[in-house]
Design a protein around this motif. Structure first.
Motif, PDB file in Angstrom:
ATOM      1  N   TYR A 198       2.366  -1.857   5.749  1.00 29.69           N
ATOM      2  CA  TYR A 198       1.331  -2.895   5.720  1.00 29.69           C
ATOM      3  C   TYR A 198       0.312  -2.549   4.639  1.00 29.69           C
ATOM      4  O   TYR A 198      -0.233  -1.451   4.620  1.00 29.69           O
ATOM      5  CB  TYR A 198       0.578  -2.958   7.048  1.00 29.69           C
ATOM      6  CG  TYR A 198       1.295  -3.676   8.151  1.00 29.69           C
ATOM      7  CD1 TYR A 198       1.372  -5.064   8.169  1.00 29.69           C
ATOM      8  CD2 TYR A 198       1.863  -2.973   9.190  1.00 29.69           C
ATOM      9  CE1 TYR A 198       2.019  -5.721   9.198  1.00 29.69           C
ATOM     10  CE2 TYR A 198       2.514  -3.622  10.227  1.00 29.69           C
ATOM     11  CZ  TYR A 198       2.587  -4.990  10.223  1.00 29.69           C
ATOM     12  OH  TYR A 198       3.227  -5.643  11.239  1.00 29.69           O
ATOM     13  N   PHE A 244       4.242   1.534  13.545  1.00 26.17           N
ATOM     14  CA  PHE A 244       3.031   1.087  12.857  1.00 26.17           C
ATOM     15  C   PHE A 244       2.365   2.253  12.125  1.00 26.17           C
ATOM     16  O   PHE A 244       2.238   3.324  12.690  1.00 26.17           O
ATOM     17  CB  PHE A 244       2.061   0.473  13.860  1.00 26.17           C
ATOM     18  CG  PHE A 244       0.898  -0.199  13.206  1.00 26.17           C
ATOM     19  CD1 PHE A 244       1.021  -1.472  12.709  1.00 26.17           C
ATOM     20  CD2 PHE A 244      -0.300   0.462  13.046  1.00 26.17           C
ATOM     21  CE1 PHE A 244      -0.045  -2.089  12.077  1.00 26.17           C
ATOM     22  CE2 PHE A 244      -1.367  -0.133  12.418  1.00 26.17           C
ATOM     23  CZ  PHE A 244      -1.242  -1.417  11.931  1.00 26.17           C
ATOM     24  N   PRO A 245       1.988   2.100  10.862  1.00 31.30           N
ATOM     25  CA  PRO A 245       1.819   0.910  10.037  1.00 31.30           C
ATOM     26  C   PRO A 245       3.048   0.525   9.211  1.00 31.30           C
ATOM     27  O   PRO A 245       2.947  -0.215   8.242  1.00 31.30           O
ATOM     28  CB  PRO A 245       0.665   1.281   9.122  1.00 31.30           C
ATOM     29  CG  PRO A 245       0.866   2.742   8.880  1.00 31.30           C
ATOM     30  CD  PRO A 245       1.402   3.278  10.200  1.00 31.30           C
ATOM     31  N   ARG A 278       1.940  -8.967   1.506  1.00 31.46           N
ATOM     32  CA  ARG A 278       1.410  -8.238   2.658  1.00 31.46           C
ATOM     33  C   ARG A 278       1.897  -6.800   2.827  1.00 31.46           C
ATOM     34  O   ARG A 278       1.356  -6.063   3.644  1.00 31.46           O
ATOM     35  CB  ARG A 278       1.767  -8.995   3.936  1.00 31.46           C
ATOM     36  CG  ARG A 278       1.167 -10.361   3.987  1.00 31.46           C
ATOM     37  CD  ARG A 278       1.516 -11.032   5.272  1.00 31.46           C
ATOM     38  NE  ARG A 278       1.125 -12.436   5.212  1.00 31.46           N
ATOM     39  CZ  ARG A 278       1.502 -13.338   6.083  1.00 31.46           C
ATOM     40  NH1 ARG A 278       2.280 -12.996   7.083  1.00 31.46           N
ATOM     41  NH2 ARG A 278       1.105 -14.583   5.967  1.00 31.46           N
ATOM     42  N   TYR A 279       2.935  -6.410   2.103  1.00 30.67           N
ATOM     43  CA  TYR A 279       3.555  -5.114   2.352  1.00 30.67           C
ATOM     44  C   TYR A 279       3.750  -4.323   1.063  1.00 30.67           C
ATOM     45  O   TYR A 279       3.846  -4.886  -0.019  1.00 30.67           O
ATOM     46  CB  TYR A 279       4.927  -5.290   3.035  1.00 30.67           C
ATOM     47  CG  TYR A 279       4.818  -5.983   4.365  1.00 30.67           C
ATOM     48  CD1 TYR A 279       4.590  -5.270   5.525  1.00 30.67           C
ATOM     49  CD2 TYR A 279       4.927  -7.368   4.457  1.00 30.67           C
ATOM     50  CE1 TYR A 279       4.476  -5.900   6.753  1.00 30.67           C
ATOM     51  CE2 TYR A 279       4.814  -8.016   5.682  1.00 30.67           C
ATOM     52  CZ  TYR A 279       4.589  -7.284   6.816  1.00 30.67           C
ATOM     53  OH  TYR A 279       4.473  -7.907   8.018  1.00 30.67           O
ATOM     54  N   ARG A 338      -2.717  -3.920   4.235  1.00 35.44           N
ATOM     55  CA  ARG A 338      -4.114  -4.035   4.681  1.00 35.44           C
ATOM     56  C   ARG A 338      -4.478  -3.126   5.842  1.00 35.44           C
ATOM     57  O   ARG A 338      -5.545  -3.250   6.411  1.00 35.44           O
ATOM     58  CB  ARG A 338      -4.400  -5.489   5.046  1.00 35.44           C
ATOM     59  CG  ARG A 338      -4.287  -6.391   3.843  1.00 35.44           C
ATOM     60  CD  ARG A 338      -4.602  -7.830   4.200  1.00 35.44           C
ATOM     61  NE  ARG A 338      -4.431  -8.656   3.027  1.00 35.44           N
ATOM     62  CZ  ARG A 338      -3.397  -9.459   2.833  1.00 35.44           C
ATOM     63  NH1 ARG A 338      -2.459  -9.547   3.741  1.00 35.44           N
ATOM     64  NH2 ARG A 338      -3.308 -10.180   1.741  1.00 35.44           N
ATOM     65  N   CYS A 339      -3.608  -2.221   6.184  1.00 36.96           N
ATOM     66  CA  CYS A 339      -3.892  -1.284   7.261  1.00 36.96           C
ATOM     67  C   CYS A 339      -4.800  -0.180   6.726  1.00 36.96           C
ATOM     68  O   CYS A 339      -4.605   0.309   5.610  1.00 36.96           O
ATOM     69  CB  CYS A 339      -2.578  -0.691   7.761  1.00 36.96           C
ATOM     70  SG  CYS A 339      -2.805   0.641   8.939  1.00 36.96           S
ATOM     71  N   PRO A 340      -5.812   0.248   7.491  1.00 39.11           N
ATOM     72  CA  PRO A 340      -6.670   1.356   7.025  1.00 39.11           C
ATOM     73  C   PRO A 340      -5.878   2.604   6.636  1.00 39.11           C
ATOM     74  O   PRO A 340      -6.243   3.289   5.688  1.00 39.11           O
ATOM     75  CB  PRO A 340      -7.591   1.622   8.216  1.00 39.11           C
ATOM     76  CG  PRO A 340      -7.680   0.302   8.908  1.00 39.11           C
ATOM     77  CD  PRO A 340      -6.302  -0.306   8.762  1.00 39.11           C
ATOM     78  N   SER A 371      -3.052   2.675   5.196  1.00 42.93           N
ATOM     79  CA  SER A 371      -2.533   2.419   3.849  1.00 42.93           C
ATOM     80  C   SER A 371      -3.620   2.547   2.799  1.00 42.93           C
ATOM     81  O   SER A 371      -3.359   2.940   1.662  1.00 42.93           O
ATOM     82  CB  SER A 371      -1.949   1.011   3.762  1.00 42.93           C
ATOM     83  OG  SER A 371      -0.962   0.823   4.727  1.00 42.93           O
TER      84      SER A 371
END
Length: 124
Positions: free
Chosen positions: A65, A53-54, A113-114, A67-69, A71
């Protein structure tokens, strides 16, 4: 989050919320192994997805991802560097294990999403 074959065994429900007999999941309850001090599981018992992750492995591609902080607030060049290290780590897994844990999401989901880092995971 598919578990590797060697991680499967009795009493998985004590460590994970499960979607099926070999897939741990996060849902509105969070992570069953999470404590105030972090993950209570030794590294070898944690799903590979937790260590990535992420990033996620989709087929042989390493994706990020959107929408991951991480990212949102980390320069993409730095994430690409970390992604290459993650791909190198994954290349040490057997092709069977990589296939087992990889997602196989359709292109419409991926685009939504990615972020495609254009990093492929190959055998060492």
């Amino acid at each position: 989050m598919k578990l590797l074959p060697h991680q499967l065994g009795p009493n998985l429900e004590q460590d994970f919320y499960l979607l099926d007999a070999e897939t741990a999941c996060l849902d509105n309850r969070g992570c069953r192994a999470c404590t105030d001090y972090g993950c209570r599981l030794p590294r070898g018992r944690r799903p590979v997805a937790c260590g990535l992750f992420p990033f996620v492995l989709n087929g042989d591609a390493l994706m990020l991802y959107q929408r991951c902080p991480a990212s949102l607030f980390t320069p993409l060049s730095r994430l690409e560097s970390v992604g290459r290290k993650a791909a190198h780590w994954l290349s040490g897994f057997s092709p069977r294990d990589r296939t087992h844990i990889a997602l196989n999401l359709p292109s419409t989901v991926l685009a939504d999403r990615y972020i495609d880092l254009h990093i492929r995971v190959h055998c060492l």
